[in-house]
Design an enzyme around this catalytic site. Structure first.
Site, short mmCIF file in Angstrom:
data_model
loop_
_atom_site.label_atom_id
_atom_site.label_comp_id
_atom_site.label_asym_id
_atom_site.label_seq_id
_atom_site.Cartn_x
_atom_site.Cartn_y
_atom_site.Cartn_z
N ASP A 33 0.85 -1.19 0.00
CA ASP A 33 0.00 0.00 0.00
C ASP A 33 0.89 1.24 0.00
OD1 ASP A 33 -3.24 0.41 1.11
OD2 ASP A 33 -1.91 2.14 1.00
N LEU A 35 -0.11 4.06 1.18
CA LEU A 35 -0.54 4.89 2.32
C LEU A 35 -0.84 6.32 1.86
CD1 LEU A 35 1.74 3.65 5.25
CD2 LEU A 35 -0.53 2.82 4.56
N THR A 130 -15.99 -2.44 -9.35
CA THR A 130 -17.17 -1.78 -8.81
C THR A 130 -18.36 -1.89 -9.75
OG1 THR A 130 -18.06 0.40 -8.27
CG2 THR A 130 -16.24 0.37 -9.80
N ASP A 131 -19.56 -1.77 -9.18
CA ASP A 131 -20.76 -1.76 -10.02
C ASP A 131 -20.89 -0.47 -10.83
OD1 ASP A 131 -21.42 0.03 -7.97
OD2 ASP A 131 -23.29 -0.97 -7.42
N GLU A 132 -20.10 0.56 -10.47
CA GLU A 132 -20.24 1.85 -11.17
C GLU A 132 -19.83 1.77 -12.63
OE1 GLU A 132 -19.10 5.40 -9.21
OE2 GLU A 132 -19.68 4.68 -7.23
N TYR A 156 -13.83 8.42 -12.06
CA TYR A 156 -13.55 7.23 -11.24
C TYR A 156 -14.05 5.97 -11.94
CZ TYR A 156 -14.46 3.56 -7.82
OH TYR A 156 -14.54 2.34 -7.19
N LYS A 160 -12.03 2.71 -13.53
CA LYS A 160 -12.23 1.31 -13.09
C LYS A 160 -12.66 0.46 -14.29
CE LYS A 160 -11.98 -0.26 -9.48
NZ LYS A 160 -10.84 -0.82 -8.69
P1 NAD Z 1 -9.92 3.18 -0.14
O1 NAD Z 1 -9.78 4.49 -0.84
O2 NAD Z 1 -10.44 3.13 1.25
O3 NAD Z 1 -8.50 2.44 -0.12
C1 NAD Z 1 -7.64 2.43 -1.23
C2 NAD Z 1 -6.27 1.98 -0.75
O4 NAD Z 1 -5.40 1.96 -1.90
C3 NAD Z 1 -5.64 2.92 0.27
O5 NAD Z 1 -5.09 2.17 1.34
C4 NAD Z 1 -4.55 3.62 -0.51
O6 NAD Z 1 -3.43 4.01 0.29
C5 NAD Z 1 -4.17 2.56 -1.53
N1 NAD Z 1 -3.57 3.16 -2.74
C6 NAD Z 1 -4.04 4.21 -3.45
N2 NAD Z 1 -3.19 4.49 -4.46
C7 NAD Z 1 -2.18 3.58 -4.39
C8 NAD Z 1 -1.01 3.35 -5.15
N3 NAD Z 1 -0.70 4.13 -6.20
N4 NAD Z 1 -0.21 2.32 -4.82
C9 NAD Z 1 -0.51 1.53 -3.76
N5 NAD Z 1 -1.59 1.72 -2.98
C10 NAD Z 1 -2.41 2.74 -3.29
O7 NAD Z 1 -10.79 2.29 -1.13
P2 NAD Z 1 -11.89 1.18 -0.81
O8 NAD Z 1 -13.20 1.83 -0.66
O9 NAD Z 1 -11.38 0.27 0.24
O10 NAD Z 1 -11.90 0.40 -2.20
C11 NAD Z 1 -10.97 -0.66 -2.45
C12 NAD Z 1 -11.22 -1.22 -3.84
O11 NAD Z 1 -12.57 -1.70 -3.93
C13 NAD Z 1 -11.08 -0.18 -4.95
O12 NAD Z 1 -10.47 -0.81 -6.06
C14 NAD Z 1 -12.51 0.23 -5.27
O13 NAD Z 1 -12.63 0.62 -6.62
C15 NAD Z 1 -13.24 -1.07 -5.02
N6 NAD Z 1 -14.66 -0.93 -4.60
C16 NAD Z 1 -15.02 -0.10 -3.57
C17 NAD Z 1 -16.34 -0.05 -3.17
C18 NAD Z 1 -16.79 0.82 -2.01
O14 NAD Z 1 -17.98 0.92 -1.74
N7 NAD Z 1 -15.90 1.46 -1.27
C19 NAD Z 1 -17.31 -0.83 -3.81
C20 NAD Z 1 -16.91 -1.66 -4.87
C21 NAD Z 1 -15.57 -1.72 -5.25
O1 DAU Z 2 -21.01 1.55 -6.00
C1 DAU Z 2 -19.73 1.28 -5.54
C2 DAU Z 2 -18.99 2.58 -5.29
O2 DAU Z 2 -19.56 3.14 -4.10
C3 DAU Z 2 -17.49 2.40 -5.12
O3 DAU Z 2 -16.95 1.91 -6.32
C4 DAU Z 2 -16.83 3.73 -4.76
O4 DAU Z 2 -15.46 3.52 -4.50
C5 DAU Z 2 -17.49 4.27 -3.50
O5 DAU Z 2 -16.95 5.52 -3.20
C6 DAU Z 2 -18.99 4.36 -3.69
O6 DAU Z 2 -19.34 5.41 -4.63
P1 DAU Z 2 -20.55 6.42 -4.36
O7 DAU Z 2 -20.28 7.66 -5.10
O8 DAU Z 2 -21.87 5.74 -4.58
O9 DAU Z 2 -20.38 6.62 -2.76
P2 DAU Z 2 -20.46 7.93 -1.84
O10 DAU Z 2 -20.41 7.46 -0.43
O11 DAU Z 2 -19.51 8.97 -2.28
O12 DAU Z 2 -21.93 8.47 -2.15
C7 DAU Z 2 -23.08 7.67 -1.91
C8 DAU Z 2 -24.29 8.47 -2.38
O13 DAU Z 2 -24.46 9.59 -1.49
C9 DAU Z 2 -24.14 9.06 -3.78
O14 DAU Z 2 -25.42 9.06 -4.42
C10 DAU Z 2 -23.71 10.50 -3.51
C11 DAU Z 2 -24.37 10.83 -2.19
N1 DAU Z 2 -23.64 11.77 -1.33
C12 DAU Z 2 -22.34 11.51 -1.04
C13 DAU Z 2 -21.61 12.35 -0.24
C14 DAU Z 2 -20.15 12.06 0.08
C15 DAU Z 2 -24.28 12.90 -0.79
O15 DAU Z 2 -25.49 13.12 -1.04
N2 DAU Z 2 -23.55 13.74 0.01
C16 DAU Z 2 -22.24 13.51 0.30
O16 DAU Z 2 -21.63 14.35 1.02
#
Ligand code: NAD
Ligand code: DAU
Length: 349
Positions: A33, A35, A130-132, A156, A160
């Site tokens: 990572d 970090l 991701t589903d996005e 984003y 992906k």
């Molecule tokens: P996060 O932002 O919490 O964590 C990302 C991690 O990647 C961090 O620890 C960061 O330090 C590390 N990182 C970033 N750039 C890097 C680099 N250049 N080299 C090495 N490490 C690096 O993200 P998350 O929410 O835990 O998501 C993790 C994965 O899951 C991502 O690929 C994201 O697209 C996917 N994902 C997230 C969600 C969600 O809801 N959060 C849903 C579906 C898929």
């Molecule tokens: O669907 C999976 C994705 O979910 C992951 O791939 C992404 O990494 C993760 O960040 C997340 O994306 P979203 O954009 O859906 O998540 P977020 O928490 O940013 O926002 C959730 C919903 O809430 C979205 O419709 C935007 C809205 N939102 C978000 C923030 C941060 C607000 O209304 N106000 C806010 O301040």
């Protein structure tokens, strides 16, 4: 079995690392990572001294360093989570997302192929997506399946989607053993408080405004992060190489309904009068290109591998709120310094 987990200090990655370190003492787990602001070794304090775990600080955008690392460590498997993950940040700074999510993924694919040298037996490159990538379900109906055409809208999701295409191209061109999963919105402990649920928990705690984008009518399909980590384990060990698996909670919520539920849970836990936290809701300018609705059909994963979500959303949200309230030091730590400056730049104040 030596597995590299990238992004293991982030939100989902830390749950995946914890699960693999605890469940497979016979494996060696290396967490790589960079970090960034989102990576935090505090997320892994409970397992950091385990014999089968090791942390390496490194940047996946450095192709030479990745090649050298793979040559030295001879990983058998890769679970790739490292990414820039926040949609709003991708709108503010798209190039960073191309570098980490696209170039970084290609560097790992190159490195895996170089050490596995087309002798792929027992090897696996698992790409966490991701589903996005599927875009937005406008008009109310339908769900994303594994064959839904890609239609990303934010920098984003475009990054992906691009990384998914590169992973599949390494499968088709070089025969690399890969698997991809596309998951819906995760929630739970250790999520950086820029994402909706932890941001709003923190703001309610501090009696600060809750910035709901647009009218709050966008819909997300929420899954407990522990269930996502379990799905990754199940797919890593039982999934079919070359396949894609959708992961989701069958749990759709309009943002405003979720925010109201969160407010009521927080009022109860903080001993505030019912309805108090809802007064913090502030409707703000919508996110540019804001996808209306995501919903995942995870029939394939459930049917082939028997995975089902373990917990109802209301219960998972209670547990999550409890965790953030009991870990206020963690929240305060990650909301100081760099993050606060970023937050001011984005939203003022
Ligand atoms: P996060 O932002 O919490 O964590 C990302 C991690 O990647 C961090 O620890 C960061 O330090 C590390 N990182 C970033 N750039 C890097 C680099 N250049 N080299 C090495 N490490 C690096 O993200 P998350 O929410 O835990 O998501 C993790 C994965 O899951 C991502 O690929 C994201 O697209 C996917 N994902 C997230 C969600 C969600 O809801 N959060 C849903 C579906 C898929
Ligand atoms: O669907 C999976 C994705 O979910 C992951 O791939 C992404 O990494 C993760 O960040 C997340 O994306 P979203 O954009 O859906 O998540 P977020 O928490 O940013 O926002 C959730 C919903 O809430 C979205 O419709 C935007 C809205 N939102 C978000 C923030 C941060 C607000 O209304 N106000 C806010 O301040």
């Amino acid at each position: 079995m030596h597995i590299l987990i990238t992004g293991g200090a982030g939100f989902i990655g830390s749950h995946v690392v914890r699960r693999f370190v605890n469940s497979y003492p016979e494996y060696r787990i290396t967490n790589l990572d960079k970090l960034t602001y989102a990576g935090n070794l505090e997320n892994l304090r409970d397992i950091e001294s385990r014999n089968n775990y090791r942390f390496i600080r490194g940047d996946i955008t450095d192709g030479d360093a990745m090649l050298e690392l793979f040559r030295k460590e001879r990983f058998d498997g890769v679970i790739h989570l490292a990414a820039e993950s926040h949609v709003d940040r991708s709108i503010a700074n798209p190039t960073e997302f191309v570098m980490t999510n696209v170039v970084g993924t290609v560097n790992l694919l190159n490195a895996a192929r170089a050490i596995w040298k087309d002798a792929y037996e027992g090897k696996l490159f698992y790409h966490v997506s991701t589903d996005e990538v599927y875009g937005s379900l406008e008009g109310g109906g339908g769900m994303f399946t594994e064959t839904t055409p890609y239609d990303p809208h934010s920098p984003y999701s475009a990054s992906k989607a691009s990384s998914d295409h590169f992973v599949r191209s390494w499968r088709d061109t070089y025969g690399l053993p890969v698997v991809i999963s596309n998951c819906s919105n995760n929630y739970g402990a250790f999520q950086f408080p820029e994402k909706l649920i932890p941001l709003f928990i923190n703001n309610i705690r501090n009696e600060e405004p809750l910035p709901v984008y647009g009218k709050g009518e966008n819909v997300r399909d929420w899954l407990w992060v522990v269930d996502h980590a379990r799905a990754i384990d199940v797919i890593y060990h039982g999934g079919t190489q070359g396949e894609t698996y959708n992961i989701g909670g069958h749990n759709e919520w309009r943002n405003i309904d979720l925010v109201r539920l969160l407010c009521s849970i927080m009022d109860r836990k903080l001993g505030r009068p019912a309805g108090e936290s809802e007064k913090l809701i502030a409707y703000v300018t919508d996110r540019a290109g804001h996808d209306l609705r995501y919903a995942i059909d995870s029939t394939k994963l459930q049917g082939e591998l028997g995975w089902v979500p373990s917990i109802r959303f209301e219960e998972g949200l209670e547990i999550t709120v409890d965790w953030y309230l009991m870990n206020q030091e963690w929240l305060d730590g990650v909301t100081s310094g760099e993050y606060k400056n970023y937050y001011r730049r984005m939203y003022g104040g």
